[in-house]
Design a protein around this motif. Structure first.
Motif, mmCIF file in Angstrom:
data_model
loop_
_atom_site.group_PDB
_atom_site.id
_atom_site.type_symbol
_atom_site.label_atom_id
_atom_site.label_comp_id
_atom_site.label_asym_id
_atom_site.label_seq_id
_atom_site.Cartn_x
_atom_site.Cartn_y
_atom_site.Cartn_z
ATOM 1 N N THR A 108 0.836 -1.209 0.000
ATOM 2 C CA THR A 108 0.000 0.000 0.000
ATOM 3 C C THR A 108 0.868 1.256 0.000
ATOM 4 N N ARG A 109 2.000 1.180 0.635
ATOM 5 C CA ARG A 109 2.922 2.322 0.625
ATOM 6 C C ARG A 109 3.464 2.570 -0.784
ATOM 7 N N SER A 110 3.754 1.493 -1.506
ATOM 8 C CA SER A 110 4.228 1.630 -2.888
ATOM 9 C C SER A 110 3.177 2.278 -3.772
ATOM 10 N N TYR A 111 1.929 1.858 -3.601
ATOM 11 C CA TYR A 111 0.854 2.507 -4.359
ATOM 12 C C TYR A 111 0.782 3.997 -4.012
ATOM 13 N N GLY A 112 0.877 4.315 -2.735
ATOM 14 C CA GLY A 112 0.830 5.719 -2.312
ATOM 15 C C GLY A 112 1.953 6.545 -2.900
ATOM 16 N N ILE A 113 3.149 6.006 -2.902
ATOM 17 C CA ILE A 113 4.299 6.721 -3.474
ATOM 18 C C ILE A 113 4.069 6.964 -4.966
ATOM 19 N N HIS A 114 3.569 5.952 -5.657
ATOM 20 C CA HIS A 114 3.307 6.130 -7.085
ATOM 21 C C HIS A 114 2.209 7.174 -7.312
ATOM 22 N N LEU A 115 1.166 7.140 -6.513
ATOM 23 C CA LEU A 115 0.069 8.097 -6.675
ATOM 24 C C LEU A 115 0.495 9.524 -6.331
ATOM 25 N N ASP A 116 1.492 9.667 -5.464
ATOM 26 C CA ASP A 116 1.993 10.993 -5.079
ATOM 27 C C ASP A 116 3.028 11.548 -6.062
ATOM 28 N N ASN A 117 3.458 10.734 -7.021
ATOM 29 C CA ASN A 117 4.489 11.143 -7.978
ATOM 30 C C ASN A 117 3.983 12.318 -8.819
ATOM 31 N N LYS A 118 4.621 13.445 -8.655
ATOM 32 C CA LYS A 118 4.214 14.666 -9.368
ATOM 33 C C LYS A 118 4.563 14.622 -10.860
ATOM 34 N N GLU A 119 5.484 13.749 -11.233
ATOM 35 C CA GLU A 119 5.908 13.671 -12.626
ATOM 36 C C GLU A 119 4.962 12.828 -13.481
ATOM 37 N N SER A 120 4.097 12.038 -12.854
ATOM 38 C CA SER A 120 3.157 11.202 -13.599
ATOM 39 C C SER A 120 1.837 11.930 -13.774
ATOM 40 N N THR A 121 1.240 11.740 -14.924
ATOM 41 C CA THR A 121 -0.083 12.322 -15.164
ATOM 42 C C THR A 121 -1.142 11.459 -14.485
ATOM 43 N N ALA A 122 -2.334 11.990 -14.344
ATOM 44 C CA ALA A 122 -3.443 11.236 -13.753
ATOM 45 C C ALA A 122 -3.721 9.966 -14.559
ATOM 46 N N GLU A 123 -3.607 10.063 -15.870
ATOM 47 C CA GLU A 123 -3.843 8.904 -16.735
ATOM 48 C C GLU A 123 -2.782 7.825 -16.518
ATOM 49 N N GLU A 124 -1.523 8.246 -16.384
ATOM 50 C CA GLU A 124 -0.443 7.288 -16.135
ATOM 51 C C GLU A 124 -0.620 6.607 -14.779
ATOM 52 N N LYS A 125 -1.017 7.376 -13.781
ATOM 53 C CA LYS A 125 -1.254 6.794 -12.452
ATOM 54 C C LYS A 125 -2.388 5.782 -12.497
ATOM 55 N N ALA A 126 -3.475 6.168 -13.163
ATOM 56 C CA ALA A 126 -4.630 5.271 -13.261
ATOM 57 C C ALA A 126 -4.269 3.996 -14.005
ATOM 58 N N GLU B 41 -7.649 6.821 -8.760
ATOM 59 C CA GLU B 41 -6.733 7.334 -7.735
ATOM 60 C C GLU B 41 -7.411 7.407 -6.371
ATOM 61 N N ALA B 42 -8.589 7.981 -6.309
ATOM 62 C CA ALA B 42 -9.299 8.103 -5.026
ATOM 63 C C ALA B 42 -9.654 6.727 -4.469
ATOM 64 N N THR B 43 -10.070 5.825 -5.339
ATOM 65 C CA THR B 43 -10.419 4.469 -4.912
ATOM 66 C C THR B 43 -9.187 3.744 -4.376
ATOM 67 N N ALA B 44 -8.058 3.872 -5.067
ATOM 68 C CA ALA B 44 -6.822 3.214 -4.625
ATOM 69 C C ALA B 44 -6.357 3.775 -3.286
ATOM 70 N N ARG B 45 -6.450 5.066 -3.114
ATOM 71 C CA ARG B 45 -6.052 5.669 -1.825
ATOM 72 C C ARG B 45 -6.956 5.180 -0.698
ATOM 73 N N ARG B 46 -8.254 5.145 -0.964
ATOM 74 C CA ARG B 46 -9.194 4.678 0.061
ATOM 75 C C ARG B 46 -8.905 3.219 0.412
ATOM 76 N N PHE B 47 -8.698 2.378 -0.609
ATOM 77 C CA PHE B 47 -8.377 0.974 -0.366
ATOM 78 C C PHE B 47 -7.132 0.848 0.500
ATOM 79 N N CYS B 48 -6.091 1.587 0.144
ATOM 80 C CA CYS B 48 -4.831 1.518 0.903
ATOM 81 C C CYS B 48 -5.027 1.965 2.350
ATOM 82 N N ASN B 49 -5.774 3.041 2.557
ATOM 83 C CA ASN B 49 -6.013 3.530 3.915
ATOM 84 C C ASN B 49 -6.856 2.550 4.728
#
Length: 166
Positions: free
Chosen positions: A41-59, A134-142
């Motif tokens: 879950t921490r790895s997912y969070g780090i990837h989702l927080d990556n400012k260099e990735s677009t929302a589409e790339e994260k999804a 993104e929101a779903t993945a964050r909620r799942f991780c939390n």
């Protein structure tokens, strides 16, 4: 070689062996879920927080990786939860100590929590067309972090009950 191993270690009553197995499985369950909370879950969070990735790339990343990660984790954890619960019930049966039922119920509650609380997020993340990944993945991780707590209670109660095993 036989002098290196104290054979009295293996002269345990069968009720102790079942209780040791139940406790060991509760420890495996707790360790597995702690690993997921601390690493996956921490790895997912780090990837989702990556400012260099677009929302589409994260999804895209979350969708593709979750579709592999979840079935693999489920296929490991579900049999482990069932076996842990079954050995706790067996430990109660052979020892008569009701604490085994309580610790077994905490182990089983991991599956119940997953199905009822995380189920909708899991279904959403498994579908390639899901929106708001993104929101779903964050909620799942939390929400995942409660699972190792339930398993840890099972393990802790198992250890305490094992000490009192007669």
């Amino acid at each position: 070689m036989s002098a290196l191993i104290d054979s009295s270690v293996f002269d345990l009553p069968s009720n102790h062996l079942v209780a040791i197995c139940a406790t060991g499985l509760a420890g495996l369950l707790t360790g597995g879920l702690c690993f997921v909370s601390a690493v996956s879950t921490r790895s997912y969070g780090i990837h989702l927080d990556n400012k260099e990735s677009t929302a589409e790339e994260k999804a895209k990343f979350v969708k593709k990786s979750f579709q592999v990660w979840w079935p693999s984790g489920r296929d490991y954890m579900f049999p482990l939860i069932c076996t842990t619960t079954a050995t706790h019930i067996s430990s109660w049966y052979v020892t008569g100590q009701k604490n085994w039922l309580v610790s077994g119920a905490f182990a089983a509650s991991v599956a119940v929590y997953t199905a009822t609380i995380l189920g909708e997020d899991i279904s959403s993340l498994m579908k390639a067309s899901s929106k708001d990944v993104e929101a779903t993945a964050r909620r799942f991780c939390n929400l995942h972090h409660f699972r190792p707590i339930l398993a840890g209670i099972s393990f802790g109660l198992s250890l305490l009950t094992l000490v009192k095993c007669e």
